[in-house]
Design an enzyme around this catalytic site. Structure first.
Site, PDB file in Angstrom:
ATOM      1  N   ARG A 159      39.430  44.866  41.620  1.00  0.00           N
ATOM      2  CA  ARG A 159      40.271  44.546  40.453  1.00  0.00           C
ATOM      3  C   ARG A 159      41.755  44.789  40.638  1.00  0.00           C
ATOM      4  NH1 ARG A 159      38.778  45.116  34.530  1.00  0.00           N
ATOM      5  NH2 ARG A 159      40.291  46.791  34.744  1.00  0.00           N
ATOM      6  N   ASP A 160      42.182  45.273  41.795  1.00  0.00           N
ATOM      7  CA  ASP A 160      43.627  45.493  41.961  1.00  0.00           C
ATOM      8  C   ASP A 160      44.049  45.289  43.413  1.00  0.00           C
ATOM      9  OD1 ASP A 160      46.168  45.972  40.990  1.00  0.00           O
ATOM     10  OD2 ASP A 160      46.017  48.148  41.167  1.00  0.00           O
ATOM     11  N   ILE A 161      43.579  44.208  44.012  1.00  0.00           N
ATOM     12  CA  ILE A 161      44.010  43.860  45.363  1.00  0.00           C
ATOM     13  C   ILE A 161      45.459  43.385  45.304  1.00  0.00           C
ATOM     14  CG2 ILE A 161      43.678  42.249  47.275  1.00  0.00           C
ATOM     15  CD1 ILE A 161      41.518  44.357  47.165  1.00  0.00           C
TER      16      ILE A 161
END
Length: 323
Positions: A159-161
């Site tokens: 969810r936070d690449i």
């Protein structure tokens, strides 16, 4: 003095703080010295600034009594994040060495990845006026996709690449870090953390539809667009109002990009989740087709587990457990 972060030379547990690495809304990361094992590590501290404060002696306390339960929940969430990481065993995923409580706070310990972040590599290339070559980008992408494939097979969406969450080890190979925003598909609980709007997929921004493998691929495609061109693609929030995304191979200097690479970027930047309904494993195969045959064979066939997993398997048969 800024007491929101621990100053250098502070000893917390078995670790001496060397410097602050970064600070977000939910925590602080430090580079620290492991006093017992004599090595650099990264120390992640649970510090949701809206919920807590730090006393002069370093003790963390809730800002107000009524926020105590929320602060305790943040600690539970971060412990869940650490436990999730501790159960993972892949060389492209950052490891957790230890979790401990000290001075009212919760900390977990990770290896210090001395190769720096993808963001730093991009900035160095920009300063030197030398774009990152497509072949280099593909090699890095394949490694990140391998890590994402492992995560998604475990039911975990990162969810936070983004460039700052991709670090490089001593062999200059990418490692995915920072699972503060990750979601276990088997649970409805979201660990503490915030996604980055510049790289976030529409389903994250609108809240309509659960994050899935394609959510991470959207962020990785946005990262790749920036990595290759030096320009951010138009953010999903603006595109949801009026989609004016410029194809990456229409940008100056990008005309000769390999088509499989263009395909990866543009298909995974589609606003519709259904249009991104391909796996990390699928895109690894697409991008492997760009590499020379011998390099392709090596990447397809090499072991993916960390070396200590093999040792654990062997020693486990002798009645020895490795933690």
């Amino acid at each position: 003095m800024d007491i929101q972060t621990l100053p250098p030379r502070t000893v917390i547990g078995n670790y001496k703080i060397l410097k602050t690495l970064g600070r977000g809304g939910f925590g602080v990361a430090y580079v620290a010295w492991d006093i017992q094992l004599e090595r650099n590590v990264v120390l992640k501290e649970c510090f949701p600034a809206a919920l807590c404060r730090r006393d002069e002696d370093g003790t963390i306390r809730p800002l107000r009594a009524e926020l105590d339960a929320y602060y305790r929940q943040a600690m539970v969430d971060m412990q869940r994040e650490a436990r999730t990481l501790a159960k993972l065993n892949h060389e492209r995923i950052v490891r957790v060495y230890e979790v401990f409580e000290s001075r009212g706070g919760l900390y977990y310990v990770m290896p210090w990845l001395e190769g720096g972040s993808l963001r730093e590599k991009m900035e160095e290339a920009a300063d030197a006026g030398q774009p990152i070559a497509a072949q280099t980008a593909i090699q890095w992408l394949l490694a990140v996709l391998e890590g994402l494939q492992y995560l998604h097979d475990k039911g975990i969406v990162h969810r936070d690449i983004k460039p700052s969450n991709i670090m490089f080890d001593e062999h200059d190979r990418p490692v995915i870090i920072d699972f503060g925003a990750s979601v276990m598909h088997a649970s409805t609980t979201v660990t503490q953390g915030e996604f980055s709007a510049d790289y976030a997929a529409p389903e994250q921004i609108s809240g309509k539809g659960a994050p899935f493998a394609g959510t991470d691929l959207f962020a990785l495609a946005a990262t790749t667009y920036e990595l290759l061109s030096g320009s951010m693609p138009e953010a999903a929030l603006r595109r949801m109002l009026k989609d004016e995304l410029v194809p990456i191979d229409s940008l100056p200097g990008m005309e000769s990009l390999p088509q499989p690479l263009v395909q990866f970027v543009m298909q995974n930047l589609q606003l519709s989740p259904a249009a991104r309904d391909k796996s990390a494993a699928y895109w690894r195969e697409v991008l492997l087709s760009v590499l020379p045959c011998e390099r392709r064979a090596v990447l397809r066939n090499r072991p993916r587990l960390l070396p200590y997993a093999v040792a654990a398997a062997v020693l486990g048969g002798l009645g020895v457990w490795i933690l």
